[in-house]
Write an enzyme that holds these catalytic residues in place. Structure first.
Site, PDB file in Angstrom:
ATOM      1  N   ASP A  37      -1.334  -4.252  10.645  1.00  0.00           N
ATOM      2  CA  ASP A  37      -2.700  -4.526  10.236  1.00  0.00           C
ATOM      3  C   ASP A  37      -3.598  -3.618  11.073  1.00  0.00           C
ATOM      4  O   ASP A  37      -3.380  -3.453  12.277  1.00  0.00           O
ATOM      5  CB  ASP A  37      -3.055  -6.004  10.460  1.00  0.00           C
ATOM      6  CG  ASP A  37      -4.168  -6.451   9.522  1.00  0.00           C
ATOM      7  OD1 ASP A  37      -4.125  -6.103   8.324  1.00  0.00           O
ATOM      8  OD2 ASP A  37      -5.102  -7.131   9.981  1.00  0.00           O
TER       9      ASP A  37
ATOM     10  N   ASN B  95       0.826  -1.213   0.000  1.00  0.00           N
ATOM     11  CA  ASN B  95       0.000   0.000   0.000  1.00  0.00           C
ATOM     12  C   ASN B  95       0.864   1.269   0.000  1.00  0.00           C
ATOM     13  O   ASN B  95       1.530   1.582   0.983  1.00  0.00           O
ATOM     14  CB  ASN B  95      -0.915  -0.065   1.238  1.00  0.00           C
ATOM     15  CG  ASN B  95      -1.805   1.155   1.369  1.00  0.00           C
ATOM     16  OD1 ASN B  95      -1.476   2.242   0.912  1.00  0.00           O
ATOM     17  ND2 ASN B  95      -2.935   0.960   2.022  1.00  0.00           N
TER      18      ASN B  95
ATOM     19  N   PHE C  77      -7.686   8.271   3.250  1.00  0.00           N
ATOM     20  CA  PHE C  77      -8.185   7.104   2.534  1.00  0.00           C
ATOM     21  C   PHE C  77      -9.114   6.317   3.458  1.00  0.00           C
ATOM     22  O   PHE C  77      -9.337   6.700   4.609  1.00  0.00           O
ATOM     23  CB  PHE C  77      -7.022   6.224   2.045  1.00  0.00           C
ATOM     24  CG  PHE C  77      -6.234   5.589   3.152  1.00  0.00           C
ATOM     25  CD1 PHE C  77      -5.296   6.312   3.867  1.00  0.00           C
ATOM     26  CD2 PHE C  77      -6.446   4.259   3.512  1.00  0.00           C
ATOM     27  CE1 PHE C  77      -4.573   5.728   4.902  1.00  0.00           C
ATOM     28  CE2 PHE C  77      -5.729   3.658   4.541  1.00  0.00           C
ATOM     29  CZ  PHE C  77      -4.795   4.407   5.234  1.00  0.00           C
ATOM     30  N   GLY C  78      -9.636   5.216   2.942  1.00  0.00           N
ATOM     31  CA  GLY C  78     -10.469   4.322   3.764  1.00  0.00           C
ATOM     32  C   GLY C  78     -11.633   5.048   4.425  1.00  0.00           C
ATOM     33  O   GLY C  78     -12.379   5.785   3.774  1.00  0.00           O
ATOM     34  N   TYR C  79     -11.753   4.867   5.728  1.00  0.00           N
ATOM     35  CA  TYR C  79     -12.882   5.407   6.479  1.00  0.00           C
ATOM     36  C   TYR C  79     -12.629   6.832   6.984  1.00  0.00           C
ATOM     37  O   TYR C  79     -13.411   7.349   7.788  1.00  0.00           O
ATOM     38  CB  TYR C  79     -13.186   4.487   7.675  1.00  0.00           C
ATOM     39  CG  TYR C  79     -13.582   3.083   7.277  1.00  0.00           C
ATOM     40  CD1 TYR C  79     -14.917   2.738   7.064  1.00  0.00           C
ATOM     41  CD2 TYR C  79     -12.612   2.086   7.094  1.00  0.00           C
ATOM     42  CE1 TYR C  79     -15.275   1.442   6.696  1.00  0.00           C
ATOM     43  CE2 TYR C  79     -12.965   0.794   6.720  1.00  0.00           C
ATOM     44  CZ  TYR C  79     -14.298   0.484   6.520  1.00  0.00           C
ATOM     45  OH  TYR C  79     -14.650  -0.798   6.145  1.00  0.00           O
TER      46      TYR C  79
ATOM     47  N   LYS D  56       0.252   4.043   2.683  1.00  0.00           N
ATOM     48  CA  LYS D  56       0.787   3.718   3.996  1.00  0.00           C
ATOM     49  C   LYS D  56       2.290   3.906   4.045  1.00  0.00           C
ATOM     50  O   LYS D  56       2.824   4.465   4.998  1.00  0.00           O
ATOM     51  CB  LYS D  56       0.443   2.273   4.325  1.00  0.00           C
ATOM     52  CG  LYS D  56      -0.394   2.199   5.513  1.00  0.00           C
ATOM     53  CD  LYS D  56      -1.088   0.926   5.771  1.00  0.00           C
ATOM     54  CE  LYS D  56      -0.405  -0.339   5.421  1.00  0.00           C
ATOM     55  NZ  LYS D  56      -1.223  -1.502   5.798  1.00  0.00           N
TER      56      LYS D  56
ATOM     57  N   HIS E 185      -3.771   6.142  15.008  1.00  0.00           N
ATOM     58  CA  HIS E 185      -3.504   4.786  15.481  1.00  0.00           C
ATOM     59  C   HIS E 185      -2.161   4.288  14.951  1.00  0.00           C
ATOM     60  O   HIS E 185      -1.333   3.786  15.677  1.00  0.00           O
ATOM     61  CB  HIS E 185      -4.641   3.883  14.990  1.00  0.00           C
ATOM     62  CG  HIS E 185      -5.044   4.154  13.564  1.00  0.00           C
ATOM     63  ND1 HIS E 185      -5.583   5.356  13.177  1.00  0.00           N
ATOM     64  CD2 HIS E 185      -4.924   3.425  12.435  1.00  0.00           C
ATOM     65  CE1 HIS E 185      -5.805   5.340  11.874  1.00  0.00           C
ATOM     66  NE2 HIS E 185      -5.404   4.184  11.401  1.00  0.00           N
ATOM     67  N   ARG E 186      -1.965   4.448  13.631  1.00  0.00           N
ATOM     68  CA  ARG E 186      -0.742   3.924  13.019  1.00  0.00           C
ATOM     69  C   ARG E 186       0.473   4.676  13.559  1.00  0.00           C
ATOM     70  O   ARG E 186       1.485   4.093  13.897  1.00  0.00           O
ATOM     71  CB  ARG E 186      -0.822   4.060  11.497  1.00  0.00           C
ATOM     72  CG  ARG E 186       0.015   3.064  10.767  1.00  0.00           C
ATOM     73  CD  ARG E 186      -0.256   3.005   9.272  1.00  0.00           C
ATOM     74  NE  ARG E 186      -1.226   3.949   8.803  1.00  0.00           N
ATOM     75  CZ  ARG E 186      -2.520   3.666   8.610  1.00  0.00           C
ATOM     76  NH1 ARG E 186      -2.971   2.465   8.834  1.00  0.00           N
ATOM     77  NH2 ARG E 186      -3.341   4.597   8.200  1.00  0.00           N
TER      78      ARG E 186
END
Ligand code: IMP
Length: 193
Positions: A68, A9, A148-150, A12, A176-177
């Site tokens: 993840d 990705n 991206f994503g949510y 990321k 979080h990441r």
């Protein structure tokens, strides 16, 4: 110090690169010409990040880490969780995933949620795990264009903007990441590799 980041990705990879001091040389899967389909068949975030990191470390015999992440929504019994990428189907459409979540939350007032990231680091066959969490809530309509994503439906605690209304730097203050990666970086610094 060279470490493989076991992800395909690009979003990321960029995000992580911006968090790391220069002396960490992140090697991408592209750099090592790995185009394999990395298994992600576990039923937990911990299991999946371990699967990914073990696959690379065993196949290439190199130090590496994998992450993840899942969005865990309280009112949905922590779904979509480990299935966040493919919640609305195997095509992994962010728009369809968001629509599915919004539909399932329709009429619900409790909208607490968290993003949770697990990183598994494998150094010379030793395994280390790091967790990062950001709590927040799911709003009822998408807002913002970034990320991206949510991101367009998630407002982190203490903020009024969604992640998609923030710059990457602003998002990294909460994310979080970023929190999970910070823990890994502190750990690596202690080792003085
Ligand atoms: P991954 O494990 O990082 O690939 O994340 C799995 C899925 O969780 C992604 O496909 C996104 O749907 C969602 N996700 C992960 N991180 C984020 C984020 O920072 N913002 C929004 N969605 C995310």
């Amino acid at each position: 110090m060279k470490l493989i980041f076991a992800t395909q990705n690009e979003n990321k990879a960029q995000e992580i690169q911006s968090l790391l001091p220069e002396y960490f040389k992140i090697i991408s899967l592209k750099d090592i010409r790995c185009f394999d389909e990395i298994p992600e068949t576990a039923e937990t975030l911990e299991g999946n990040s371990l699967l990914k990191a073990s696959f690379i470390s065993e196949t290439y015999n190199l130090n590496c880490f994998a992450d993840d992440t899942g969005l865990e929504i309280e009112a949905l019994d922590n779904r979509p969780g480990v299935y966040s990428a493919r919640y609305a189907g195997p095509e992994k459409s962010a728009a369809a995933n968001i629509n599915k979540v919004l539909l399932e939350l329709e009429g619900k007032t409790a909208r607490n949620a968290q993003f949770r990231t697990i990183i598994t680091l494998i150094l010379n066959t030793s395994i280390f795990t790091f967790e990062g969490i950001v709590r927040g809530e799911i709003i009822s309509k998408k807002r913002g264009e970034n990320g991206f994503g949510y991101d367009p439906i998630f407002v982190p605690e203490g903020e009024i903007r969604t992640f998609a209304e923030m710059s990457l730097e602003e998002k990294n203050k909460h994310s979080h990441r970023a929190r999970a990666f910070q823990k890994m970086i502190e750990f690596l610094n202690q080792l003085k590799i």
